[in-house]
Write an enzyme that holds these catalytic residues in place. Sequence first.
Site, PDB file in Angstrom:
ATOM      1  N   CYS A  19      -5.225   7.445   6.124  1.00  9.26           N
ATOM      2  CA  CYS A  19      -4.389   8.721   6.190  1.00  9.26           C
ATOM      3  C   CYS A  19      -5.902   9.520   5.757  1.00  9.26           C
ATOM      4  CB  CYS A  19      -3.783   8.856   4.878  1.00  9.26           C
ATOM      5  SG  CYS A  19      -4.168   8.303   3.323  1.00  9.26           S
ATOM      6  N   HIS A  81      -7.966   7.603  -5.901  1.00 10.83           N
ATOM      7  CA  HIS A  81      -6.649   7.245  -6.580  1.00 10.83           C
ATOM      8  C   HIS A  81      -6.751   8.518  -7.968  1.00 10.83           C
ATOM      9  CE1 HIS A  81      -8.022   3.235  -5.144  1.00 10.83           C
ATOM     10  NE2 HIS A  81      -6.752   3.550  -4.914  1.00 10.83           N
ATOM     11  N   HIS A 131      -1.692   1.541 -12.095  1.00  8.23           N
ATOM     12  CA  HIS A 131      -2.268   1.303 -10.838  1.00  8.23           C
ATOM     13  C   HIS A 131      -3.187   2.623 -11.812  1.00  8.23           C
ATOM     14  CE1 HIS A 131      -3.071   3.133  -7.325  1.00  8.23           C
ATOM     15  NE2 HIS A 131      -1.926   2.338  -6.445  1.00  8.23           N
ATOM     16  N   GLU A 133      -3.973   4.934  -9.944  1.00 11.48           N
ATOM     17  CA  GLU A 133      -3.744   6.639 -10.321  1.00 11.48           C
ATOM     18  C   GLU A 133      -2.500   6.908 -11.101  1.00 11.48           C
ATOM     19  OE1 GLU A 133      -1.673   7.631  -6.617  1.00 11.48           O
ATOM     20  OE2 GLU A 133      -0.490   9.202  -7.041  1.00 11.48           O
ATOM     21  N   ASN A 232       0.976   1.289  -1.055  1.00 13.15           N
ATOM     22  CA  ASN A 232       1.866   2.165  -0.302  1.00 13.15           C
ATOM     23  C   ASN A 232       1.229   0.833   0.666  1.00 13.15           C
ATOM     24  OD1 ASN A 232      -0.873   2.503   2.638  1.00 13.15           O
ATOM     25  ND2 ASN A 232      -2.005   2.611   0.330  1.00 13.15           N
ATOM     26  N   SER A 275      -4.687   2.250   3.448  1.00 14.02           N
ATOM     27  CA  SER A 275      -6.417   2.355   3.286  1.00 14.02           C
ATOM     28  C   SER A 275      -6.680   0.904   4.240  1.00 14.02           C
ATOM     29  CB  SER A 275      -6.777   1.665   1.961  1.00 14.02           C
ATOM     30  OG  SER A 275      -5.597   0.726   0.962  1.00 14.02           O
TER      31      SER A 275
HETATM   32  S1  SF4 Z   1      -1.790   7.636   0.539  1.00 10.31           S
HETATM   33 FE1  SF4 Z   1      -2.796   8.268  -1.160  1.00 10.31          FE
HETATM   34  S2  SF4 Z   1      -4.879   9.253  -0.541  1.00 10.31           S
HETATM   35 FE2  SF4 Z   1      -3.781   8.783   1.219  1.00 10.31          FE
HETATM   36  S3  SF4 Z   1      -2.649  11.199   1.476  1.00 10.31           S
HETATM   37 FE3  SF4 Z   1      -1.695   9.994   0.181  1.00 10.31          FE
HETATM   38  S4  SF4 Z   1      -1.960  10.404  -1.072  1.00 10.31           S
HETATM   39 FE4  SF4 Z   1      -3.804  10.983  -0.439  1.00 10.31          FE
END
Ligand code: SF4
Length: 318
Positions: A19, A81, A131, A133, A232, A275
């Site tokens: 992302c 994060h 986590h 974040e 994610n 990621s």
């Molecule tokens: S997954 Fe996390 S790093 Fe990627 S755009 Fe969304 S908030 Fe930002």
Amino acid sequence: MLQSKPPLTIYLAAPRGFCAGVDRAIKIVEMAIEKWGAPVFVRHEIVHNKFVVDDLRAKGAVFVEELEDCPDDRPVIFSAHGVPKAVPAEAARREMVYVDATCPLVSKVHIEAERHAAAGLQIIMIGHTGHPETVGTMGQLPDGEVLLVETEDDVAQVAVRDPNKLAFVTQTTLSVDDTAGIVSALQARFPAIVGPHKEDICYATTNRQAAVKAIAGKVDALLVVGAPNSSNSRRLVEVAAKGGCAYSQLVGRATEIDWRALEGIKSVGLSAGASAPEVLVEEVIAAFAERYTVTTELVETAQENVEFKVPRVLRMPA
Ligand code: SF4
């Protein structure tokens, strides 16, 4: 005589993989090494992927868990994060050079939480305990000011200061469907609670989940390339299972595929967490191609053109 390979259709989810926030965070580390030379310290894995971390380590990044593990005289980068407010404050006190690689969409949630607190509201955060974040967002306000809920059951238990003075924020990488249920439970118990228009789940999380959902019902198996500590990525596996896929599995890379579990399949869905680099997806496709006669079909549910700028301190003069 050569045995012919069985046919297999790979449904490739799009969007998948990196992302804009991950892309920016990796660039920040690379540019910092270019600018200041090695070693550059990085507090926490810059993004949750071993392949990415190993690659940056080879270029001169040193990954540590806490700021106290960094020397005063080397630059330090904070991961995508986000970090509690106390971390940059301590770096400033030690007169360290630091660059914050927090994704701008996470920073937006930090600002939201602060804005609500300034308006006298207590914050409820929907997120996963521990986590980074969640720790970072909760750490924007003094200890105890942000209450964490993970499930609808937690909503029933949470003890608030004043039910009429509440706001909620969410982690950006949650399951869209599960979070909708938790938000509804919050609104049912605390009708005056204020929050973002939908939730704070980011575009990348939403789009990757939608693409997996579109594939899950029509494949015999679905693999998500990603790390076990990537929120994610794990949500994508859950979305596939809930979407009707009989076998959905997270794999770090091709060597982790359980071929016996895939015996007899005719189709497989493939996605990657935000990621996970595309090279690992290509590696998985190549591994399938060694065993099957592969046909690839793209299932594209959204197009992305989001890009985040790197901090000014790293930009070279024009
Ligand atoms: S997954 Fe996390 S790093 Fe990627 S755009 Fe969304 S908030 Fe930002």
